[in-house]
Every structure is written in C-alpha cells, then in structure tokens.
Design an enzyme around this catalytic site. Sequence first.
Site, PDB file in Angstrom:
ATOM      1  N   LYS A 160       0.763  -1.452   0.148  1.00 13.72           N
ATOM      2  CA  LYS A 160      -0.025  -0.256  -0.214  1.00 13.72           C
ATOM      3  C   LYS A 160       0.839   0.791   0.160  1.00 13.72           C
ATOM      4  O   LYS A 160       0.604   1.756  -0.739  1.00 13.72           O
ATOM      5  CB  LYS A 160      -1.219   0.180   1.576  1.00 13.72           C
ATOM      6  CG  LYS A 160      -1.783   1.169   1.081  1.00 13.72           C
ATOM      7  CD  LYS A 160      -2.901   0.803   2.308  1.00 13.72           C
ATOM      8  CE  LYS A 160      -2.775   2.155   2.573  1.00 13.72           C
ATOM      9  NZ  LYS A 160      -3.329   2.120   4.069  1.00 13.72           N
ATOM     10  N   ASP A 178      -6.585   0.923   0.322  1.00 14.39           N
ATOM     11  CA  ASP A 178      -7.533   0.860   1.996  1.00 14.39           C
ATOM     12  C   ASP A 178      -9.057   0.865   2.485  1.00 14.39           C
ATOM     13  O   ASP A 178      -9.711  -0.239   1.610  1.00 14.39           O
ATOM     14  CB  ASP A 178      -6.322   2.891   2.220  1.00 14.39           C
ATOM     15  CG  ASP A 178      -8.036   3.339   2.103  1.00 14.39           C
ATOM     16  OD1 ASP A 178      -8.918   2.879   1.356  1.00 14.39           O
ATOM     17  OD2 ASP A 178      -8.507   4.254   2.666  1.00 14.39           O
TER      18      ASP A 178
END
Length: 250
Positions: A160, A178
């Site tokens: 991420k 997310d």
Amino acid sequence: MAKITRKPVPRKGAVPKKTAKAALAKPNAPAKKPLRATKRWTPAEVHEAFSRFRKANPEPKGELEHVNPFTLLVAVVLSAQATDAGVNKATRALFEVADTPQKMLDLGEERLRDYIKTIGLYRTKAKNVIALSAKLLSEFGGKVPRTRAEIESLPGAGRKTANVVLNMAFGEHTMAVDTHVFRVGNRTGLAPGKTPLEVELGLEKVIPAEFMLHAHHWLILHGRYTCLARKPRCEVCLINDLCRWPEKTV
Ligand code: SF4
C-alpha cells in the site's frame, strides 16, 4: 399399582425442541442479503461513474500532509492503523525539523518518538522511520526510489505504501487499497475481492487509463465522505444509479 409417568425435565439452558424448530422456520425473518454485489459493470458504466467523479472534483488531493516524496513516504508509514488527521497533527511539527532522511537521522529515534507518540504503534513506527532513513541514505543516495520493489524493501513499507508513493509522488497509475477503497470496490461491485490485492487488481483492470491517476483519491474520498461504512449516504451519492449494492437505500 398405577404406573407413574414423568414428564422429562429439560436440561438447564437447553432450548425446548418446539422453540428451536420455530426459530429455524421463522417465516417473517428478513432473508439475509448478500454482502457483495454480483452483477458486473459494463465498461460504459465504469466510464460514466469516473466521469462524474472527475466532474465533481477534477483534481482530488490526498489528505496526508507532506512537503516532498520523503515526507510522503514517512507519513504513509505512520498512517498504518491511524487516521490521516491524527498523522497530520503529529507530522506538522515533525516535518518542520526533519524533512530529509539525514535530518531524520540527526533527530534520532528518541526525539522522533516524542513527535509521534500520539499515533498508534509509535515505537515500532519510530524504529522503522529511522531505519528507512538510514537505508535511503546508504542505498538510494538519500532519495525515495521509484520502483515498487525498492520501496517495498524499506522498513515499514508494504504494497500500500508503495502504491501511494508511486501514485502521489511519481504520478504512476497505481491503486492503493485502504479500508475505504476496499469497501467501495466490494459494495459497488466495481471490483469485488476478498483481499486488498484482489480489489486492487480488479480496479486496475476495469478503470480506464484516463482516470487512473486520480482514481485512488476519488474512491477514498467517496468511501470517507459518502459511502460510509455504517450508514452510506446513498441519497446524495453521485453513482447511486450505477451502484450494484443490494442494500443501497435509493
Ligand atoms: S449507492 Fe450507497 S452503497 Fe452504493 S456507492 Fe453510493 S453510497 Fe455506496
């Protein structure tokens, strides 16, 4: 002598057979709806959805404050399991004194901890930020590297983090997933998936290239302010006619 017949005494806590059966057969109980949408979007519908996002917000911005790729990287590492607002509160003062890997090393782990102690897991994060600053200096000339593998090799940085940095600092068409993007991808049916990686790859597949630079922010903002986890605001949602979620309220 007359035969005595006793009624069986139910075990303590046992559910009487009749009641248990009735509970199973409750005719009026609402049927469980599937949590995920099933019907896939057509390419024209995806294009329409992102055109609407673009029209409403042509230049969406992330909410993590930073002044250069290094501070963006640090902010993303600090944001794991924390809110952007909480991270910003701590980093405003931190980045005034340490906005480069060298300055971060000069600050040292102990003083860094003081700056970020309001953020969850701050001890581990402070360790990681110092270690990644040292690695940036020793292996990358003090600069944030531009490839996924190199960014992921830094302490505290995962997929991420790499996706956010590649997209926001270097303009690449990556999709960081997310909690908001994960929810929106699944609920809308745009890219259903059991893991963030599945949703990431699904979104990359369906979103046209012309929208990919900003798609990550449009979806995050959509999840954060409209498609809320507990009570999505379907009545004001820009894409409520396209959304496949069986539980949408419009
Ligand atoms: S219609 Fe409701 S559930 Fe669907 S994307 Fe919009 S806010 Fe989310």
